[in-house]
Write a protein that holds these residues in place. Structure first.
Motif, PDB file in Angstrom:
ATOM      1  N   HIS A  26      62.289  13.871  69.991  1.00 18.65           N
ATOM      2  CA  HIS A  26      61.893  12.556  70.493  1.00 18.65           C
ATOM      3  C   HIS A  26      60.805  12.696  71.558  1.00 18.65           C
ATOM      4  O   HIS A  26      59.810  11.959  71.544  1.00 18.65           O
ATOM      5  CB  HIS A  26      63.120  11.849  71.075  1.00 18.65           C
ATOM      6  CG  HIS A  26      62.821  10.518  71.684  1.00 18.65           C
ATOM      7  ND1 HIS A  26      62.590   9.394  70.931  1.00 18.65           N
ATOM      8  CD2 HIS A  26      62.695  10.135  72.981  1.00 18.65           C
ATOM      9  CE1 HIS A  26      62.339   8.373  71.728  1.00 18.65           C
ATOM     10  NE2 HIS A  26      62.408   8.794  72.974  1.00 18.65           N
ATOM     11  N   ARG A  27      60.980  13.654  72.468  1.00 16.73           N
ATOM     12  CA  ARG A  27      59.992  13.849  73.536  1.00 16.73           C
ATOM     13  C   ARG A  27      58.675  14.370  72.978  1.00 16.73           C
ATOM     14  O   ARG A  27      57.597  13.957  73.408  1.00 16.73           O
ATOM     15  CB  ARG A  27      60.545  14.821  74.584  1.00 16.73           C
ATOM     16  CG  ARG A  27      61.667  14.211  75.421  1.00 16.73           C
ATOM     17  CD  ARG A  27      62.305  15.239  76.334  1.00 16.73           C
ATOM     18  NE  ARG A  27      63.335  14.639  77.162  1.00 16.73           N
ATOM     19  CZ  ARG A  27      64.222  15.329  77.875  1.00 16.73           C
ATOM     20  NH1 ARG A  27      64.209  16.653  77.842  1.00 16.73           N
ATOM     21  NH2 ARG A  27      65.120  14.705  78.617  1.00 16.73           N
ATOM     22  N   LEU A  28      58.775  15.287  72.008  1.00 11.48           N
ATOM     23  CA  LEU A  28      57.567  15.834  71.386  1.00 11.48           C
ATOM     24  C   LEU A  28      56.787  14.733  70.670  1.00 11.48           C
ATOM     25  O   LEU A  28      55.568  14.623  70.817  1.00 11.48           O
ATOM     26  CB  LEU A  28      57.949  16.933  70.395  1.00 11.48           C
ATOM     27  CG  LEU A  28      56.800  17.527  69.549  1.00 11.48           C
ATOM     28  CD1 LEU A  28      55.792  18.217  70.441  1.00 11.48           C
ATOM     29  CD2 LEU A  28      57.351  18.496  68.512  1.00 11.48           C
ATOM     30  N   GLU A  29      57.507  13.904  69.900  1.00 15.49           N
ATOM     31  CA  GLU A  29      56.848  12.828  69.173  1.00 15.49           C
ATOM     32  C   GLU A  29      56.221  11.822  70.136  1.00 15.49           C
ATOM     33  O   GLU A  29      55.114  11.328  69.892  1.00 15.49           O
ATOM     34  CB  GLU A  29      57.844  12.133  68.249  1.00 15.49           C
ATOM     35  CG  GLU A  29      58.279  13.009  67.072  1.00 15.49           C
ATOM     36  CD  GLU A  29      59.310  12.338  66.198  1.00 15.49           C
ATOM     37  OE1 GLU A  29      59.806  11.256  66.587  1.00 15.49           O
ATOM     38  OE2 GLU A  29      59.620  12.889  65.122  1.00 15.49           O
ATOM     39  N   ALA A  30      56.934  11.523  71.221  1.00 16.40           N
ATOM     40  CA  ALA A  30      56.398  10.583  72.209  1.00 16.40           C
ATOM     41  C   ALA A  30      55.128  11.136  72.843  1.00 16.40           C
ATOM     42  O   ALA A  30      54.148  10.398  73.060  1.00 16.40           O
ATOM     43  CB  ALA A  30      57.455  10.294  73.283  1.00 16.40           C
ATOM     44  N   LEU A  31      55.121  12.432  73.140  1.00 19.33           N
ATOM     45  CA  LEU A  31      53.950  13.058  73.749  1.00 19.33           C
ATOM     46  C   LEU A  31      52.768  13.069  72.783  1.00 19.33           C
ATOM     47  O   LEU A  31      51.641  12.741  73.156  1.00 19.33           O
ATOM     48  CB  LEU A  31      54.293  14.485  74.177  1.00 19.33           C
ATOM     49  CG  LEU A  31      53.147  15.289  74.825  1.00 19.33           C
ATOM     50  CD1 LEU A  31      52.638  14.578  76.074  1.00 19.33           C
ATOM     51  CD2 LEU A  31      53.607  16.686  75.170  1.00 19.33           C
ATOM     52  N   LEU A  32      53.029  13.428  71.528  1.00 24.50           N
ATOM     53  CA  LEU A  32      51.960  13.461  70.533  1.00 24.50           C
ATOM     54  C   LEU A  32      51.375  12.067  70.301  1.00 24.50           C
ATOM     55  O   LEU A  32      50.163  11.902  70.191  1.00 24.50           O
ATOM     56  CB  LEU A  32      52.481  14.027  69.211  1.00 24.50           C
ATOM     57  CG  LEU A  32      52.757  15.534  69.187  1.00 24.50           C
ATOM     58  CD1 LEU A  32      53.424  15.929  67.873  1.00 24.50           C
ATOM     59  CD2 LEU A  32      51.472  16.338  69.377  1.00 24.50           C
ATOM     60  N   LEU A  33      52.247  11.063  70.246  1.00 25.57           N
ATOM     61  CA  LEU A  33      51.769   9.699  70.032  1.00 25.57           C
ATOM     62  C   LEU A  33      50.980   9.212  71.243  1.00 25.57           C
ATOM     63  O   LEU A  33      49.954   8.531  71.094  1.00 25.57           O
ATOM     64  CB  LEU A  33      52.957   8.774  69.767  1.00 25.57           C
ATOM     65  CG  LEU A  33      52.648   7.438  69.101  1.00 25.57           C
ATOM     66  CD1 LEU A  33      51.885   7.630  67.787  1.00 25.57           C
ATOM     67  CD2 LEU A  33      53.923   6.659  68.851  1.00 25.57           C
ATOM     68  N   SER A  34      51.435   9.580  72.420  1.00 29.70           N
ATOM     69  CA  SER A  34      50.708   9.218  73.639  1.00 29.70           C
ATOM     70  C   SER A  34      49.319   9.866  73.655  1.00 29.70           C
ATOM     71  O   SER A  34      48.326   9.230  74.013  1.00 29.70           O
ATOM     72  CB  SER A  34      51.508   9.654  74.871  1.00 29.70           C
ATOM     73  OG  SER A  34      50.830   9.319  76.060  1.00 29.70           O
ATOM     74  N   ALA A  35      49.254  11.139  73.235  1.00 29.17           N
ATOM     75  CA  ALA A  35      47.965  11.833  73.163  1.00 29.17           C
ATOM     76  C   ALA A  35      47.076  11.220  72.085  1.00 29.17           C
ATOM     77  O   ALA A  35      45.866  11.072  72.260  1.00 29.17           O
ATOM     78  CB  ALA A  35      48.188  13.320  72.885  1.00 29.17           C
ATOM     79  N   ALA A  36      47.683  10.845  70.952  1.00 28.30           N
ATOM     80  CA  ALA A  36      46.910  10.236  69.857  1.00 28.30           C
ATOM     81  C   ALA A  36      46.260   8.939  70.307  1.00 28.30           C
ATOM     82  O   ALA A  36      45.111   8.647  69.954  1.00 28.30           O
ATOM     83  CB  ALA A  36      47.821   9.985  68.656  1.00 28.30           C
ATOM     84  N   LYS A  37      46.966   8.167  71.127  1.00 25.82           N
ATOM     85  CA  LYS A  37      46.441   6.875  71.569  1.00 25.82           C
ATOM     86  C   LYS A  37      45.541   6.988  72.796  1.00 25.82           C
ATOM     87  O   LYS A  37      45.027   5.984  73.283  1.00 25.82           O
ATOM     88  CB  LYS A  37      47.604   5.929  71.845  1.00 25.82           C
ATOM     89  CG  LYS A  37      48.389   5.596  70.579  1.00 25.82           C
ATOM     90  CD  LYS A  37      49.487   4.597  70.823  1.00 25.82           C
ATOM     91  CE  LYS A  37      50.192   4.256  69.516  1.00 25.82           C
ATOM     92  NZ  LYS A  37      51.226   3.227  69.658  1.00 25.82           N
ATOM     93  N   GLY A  38      45.371   8.232  73.265  1.00 24.37           N
ATOM     94  CA  GLY A  38      44.453   8.451  74.374  1.00 24.37           C
ATOM     95  C   GLY A  38      45.055   8.259  75.745  1.00 24.37           C
ATOM     96  O   GLY A  38      44.343   8.216  76.749  1.00 24.37           O
ATOM     97  N   TYR A  39      46.407   8.166  75.817  1.00 25.21           N
ATOM     98  CA  TYR A  39      47.055   7.962  77.115  1.00 25.21           C
ATOM     99  C   TYR A  39      47.310   9.278  77.844  1.00 25.21           C
ATOM    100  O   TYR A  39      47.580   9.278  79.043  1.00 25.21           O
ATOM    101  CB  TYR A  39      48.389   7.235  76.931  1.00 25.21           C
ATOM    102  CG  TYR A  39      48.296   5.906  76.228  1.00 25.21           C
ATOM    103  CD1 TYR A  39      47.181   5.090  76.382  1.00 25.21           C
ATOM    104  CD2 TYR A  39      49.318   5.454  75.402  1.00 25.21           C
ATOM    105  CE1 TYR A  39      47.087   3.873  75.733  1.00 25.21           C
ATOM    106  CE2 TYR A  39      49.239   4.227  74.747  1.00 25.21           C
ATOM    107  CZ  TYR A  39      48.118   3.446  74.915  1.00 25.21           C
ATOM    108  OH  TYR A  39      48.029   2.237  74.272  1.00 25.21           O
ATOM    109  N   ALA A  40      47.291  10.384  77.121  1.00 26.10           N
ATOM    110  CA  ALA A  40      47.580  11.692  77.724  1.00 26.10           C
ATOM    111  C   ALA A  40      46.804  12.765  76.982  1.00 26.10           C
ATOM    112  O   ALA A  40      46.285  12.529  75.885  1.00 26.10           O
ATOM    113  CB  ALA A  40      49.079  11.985  77.663  1.00 26.10           C
TER     114      ALA A  40
END
Length: 506
Positions: A136-150
Motif C-alpha cells: 500500500h505504501r509503495l503504491e501510494a509513493l509511486l502514484l504520488s511520484a507519477a502525479k508529480g507530488y514527490a
C-alpha cells in the motif's frame, strides 16, 4: 484462505500418514502436493503456490538440506520444516543455519505438528499483513511520484529498479456504473494485466482509472503485450487505453504518466482506436507552450461553474493572444489549438456532459480549423467553439451535471479516504471552484465535505478495530490521520467512545 503445504519424503507411508492424519484444515493449511525426492519437490514448488514444506533429511539423491538450501535461493518466502529419524544435533544446526522454521524427529508427534502449524499460521498472517502495508505504501509513493507530488527516489524508498518500461493509462468509459461494478471491473483488469505481464505494477489512479508500469525490454515485447491484451477479449467499448513512450528508470514516471494520460484523453475525445500510443500523437505536444497547460485547467474550472462560465471565453481569448505574441508559425499555432481542443474535449468527456454533441462539434471544429489559411480565421474557429460549448452547458441540466460530479467526488473519497484529501485538492482534481464544490456537495448530500469524509473514515476505523489486530496507531495512519490524539478525539466525538473502548466492547 488456506496456506499450501508440500510434503517431501522418499517413504510413501510417511507422506500418506502426514497427509491423512494431521488436521490441516482446522489449522489453516491444505496439502497441495507430495514429492518423493528433492528434485520433484523443486519442480512442484515452481508450479504450485507453496507456502510451507515438510521434508525428510535423508533421501536418495539430494538431501532435505540440499532442498532447503535451494529453496532459500529460489523461493525464500517458503518456510521449511525438517523431519528426520536421526536425532543428530548437527542436522538441526545446519537446518537452522538455512532458516528452517523447525526441526522435528520421527516418529512425528501429531499434536506437536498441529501446535507448530498454529504458530506458523500466525507468522504467515503477520507477514501477509506487513506485505499489504508495504505494498500500500509503495503504491501510494509511486502514484504520488507519477502525479508529480514527490520524487521517485529509488535508493531512499527501496523502489523497484526498472530499466525500460512503458506507462499505460486505462479508464472505464461508462461513468454511471454501480460502485461495486466499478471495483469489480478494475480488479478484473488488474488481474488480466498481471496474467499477461507478471512484473507489471498496477496502481489505482482514480475512481474509474488505473495506471500501470509495464517493464518491457524491447518494442517487440511491448507489442506482444498489446497483442495478447486484444486476444484475451478485452472489451475496448468498456475501457479506454493510452500508453506513454518507452521510459528508462522510475525518475521518468511523471513524464510517462502525463504522456499516457494525454493519449487516453485523445481516445476519450472520440478518436477511434483500441490503444492510443503517445508516440503517434506526439506531434500535437512537441510544441512546448506552457500557456496552454496553465490555462486549460482554469478554463475548465470556469466552464464547470455556472456562475463563472461566461468568463471562460474571455480566458480563452487571452490565452490565444498570448500564443500569437510568441511568433509561432501558422502551422504551430493551429497545432497548439488542436491540442487544446482535444485535451479540453477529453476532460469534458470524463464529466457528465452529452458526449455525442461534444464529439460531433469537435470534429466539425477541427475540420474548419485545418482549412483556415490565416491566424484570424483559426482564432475565430476557437472562439466559435467556446461560444457553442458555453451554450451547450447552459442548456444542459445543471442538476444532472451536479449529480454526476458529486457522485464521482463521493466515490473518490471512499476510495482515497486514507490519503490527505482536502476540499481544494478535490476542486483541483474535478476542475471546480472550491466554493462551488462546497455548495454543490452540501446541496446534493446534505452534508459538508469534512462531515462526509469523517463519516467514511469512521466506518473504516470501526471495521479495522473489530476485525484486525492492528495497533491503534497503525489504524490511525491507515485511515488518513497523522495525529493519534486528534484521531482519538474525532472518533470519540463520532461514537462516544475512544478507539480502545470501542475495540474492547466490539
Amino acid at each position: 484462505m488456506s496456506y499450501q503445504v508440500l510434503i517431501v519424503d522418499d517413504e510413501e507411508i510417511v507422506c500418506r500418514g502426514l497427509s491423512q492424519f494431521v488436521k490441516w484444515e482446522e489449522h489453516g493449511f491444505e496439502v497441495a502436493g507430495i514429492a518423493h525426492s528433492a528434485d520433484d519437490a523443486l519442480t512442484l514448488a515452481e508450479k504450485l503456490p507453496i507456502d510451507l514444506v515438510f521434508t525428510d533429511i535423508r533421501m536418495p539423491g539430494r538431501s532435505g538440506l540440499d532442498l532447503l538450501k535451494a529453496l532459500r535461493l529460489e523461493a525464500p518466502s517458503i518456510k521449511c520444516v525438517i523431519l528426520s529419524g536421526f536425532a543428530d544435533f548437527s542436522y538441526a544446526q545446519e537446518a537452522l543455519r538455512y532458516d528452517a522454521a523447525d526441526y522435528l524427529t520421527k516418529p512425528v508427534n501429531l499434536r506437536e505438528v498441529e501446535a507448530l502449524l498454529d504458530r506458523l499460521r500466525i507468522e504467515f498472517e503477520d507477514r501477509q499483513e506487513e506485505s499489504k502495508i508495504h505494498t500500500h505504501r509503495l503504491e501510494a509513493l509511486l502514484l504520488s511520484a507519477a502525479k508529480g507530488y514527490a520524487d521517485a527516489d529509488v535508493s531512499q524508498y527501496n523502489l523497484p529498479v526498472l530499466d525500460r518500461w512503458y506507462g499505460l493509462s486505462m479508464s472505464l468509459l461508462n461513468r454511471e456504473l454501480p460502485e461495486s461494478e466499478i471495483a469489480a471491473k478494475k480488479e478484473q483488469m488488474s488481474l488480466q494485466i498481471a496474467s499477461i505481464l507478471p512484473s507489471a505494477i498496477v496502481l489505482s489512479d482514480d475512481v474509474f482509472s488505473l495506471f500501470c508500469i509495464l517493464p518491457c525490454s524491447s518494442d517487440g515485447e511491448f507489442d506482444s503485450f498489446l497483442t495478447v491484451l486484444e486476444q484475451l477479449g478485452t472489451d475496448f467499448s468498456t475501457w479506454g487505453f493510452g500508453t506513454s513512450k518507452p521510459r528508462n528508470g522510475l525518475g521518468e514516471i511523471h513524464t510517462a504518466y502525463e504522456e499516457a494520460a494525454r493519449a487516453l484523453r485523445y481516445r476519450r475525445a472520440g478518436v477511434k482506436g483500441r490503444v492510443i500510443l503517445y508516440q503517434n500523437i506526439e506531434t500535437l505536444f512537441s510544441q512546448s507552450v506552457s500557456t496552454v497547460s496553465e490555462s486549460l485547467s482554469s478554463i475548465l474550472c470556469l466552464l464547470t461553474d455556472p456562475d463563472t462560465r461566461n468568463e471562460s471565453a474571455e480566458q480563452l481569448s487571452e490565452t490565444l493572444s498570448s500564443l500569437l505574441s510568441q511568433n509561432l508559425t501558422l502551422t504551430q499555432y493551429q497545432t497548439v489549438c488542436i491540442r487544446f481542443l482535444v485535451e479540453l474535449n477529453g476532460y469534458l468527456q470524463e464529466q457528465n456532459f452529452p458526449k455525442e454533441d461534444l464529439h460531433i462539434q469537435l470534429n466539425d471544429t477541427l475540420g474548419r480549423l485545418l482549412l483556415c489559411s490565416d491566424y484570424a480565421g483559426s482564432t475565430a474557429c476557437m472562439m466559435d467553439y467556446m461560444k457553442w460549448l458555453i451554450s451547450l452547458l447552459n442548456r444542459f441540466d445543471e442538476q444532472q451535471l451536479g449529480k454526476g460530479v458529486i457522485r464521482e467526488v463521493q466515490l473518490y473519497i471512499r476510495q482515497h479516504y486514507s490519503t490527505n484529501i482536502t476540499l481544494n485538492s478535490l476542486a483541483e482534481r474535478f476542475f471546480l471552484h472550491p466554493n462551488y464544490l462546497s455548495r454543490l456537495f452540501k446541496e446534493k448530500t446534505g452534508k459538508n465535505f469534512v462531515e462526509y469524509l469523517t463519516e467514511v473514515r469512521i466506518e473504516h476505523i470501526k471495521e479495522l478495530l473489530k476485525n484486525s489486530d492492528l495497533k491503534i496507531v497503525e489504524i490511525c495512519t491507515m485511515t488518513g490521520y497523522d495525529n493519534p490524539r486528534y484521531f482519538s478525539k474525532v472518533f470519540k466525538q463520532a461514537t462516544g467512545m475512544t478507539p480502545r473502548e470501542y475495540r474492547e466492547r466490539a
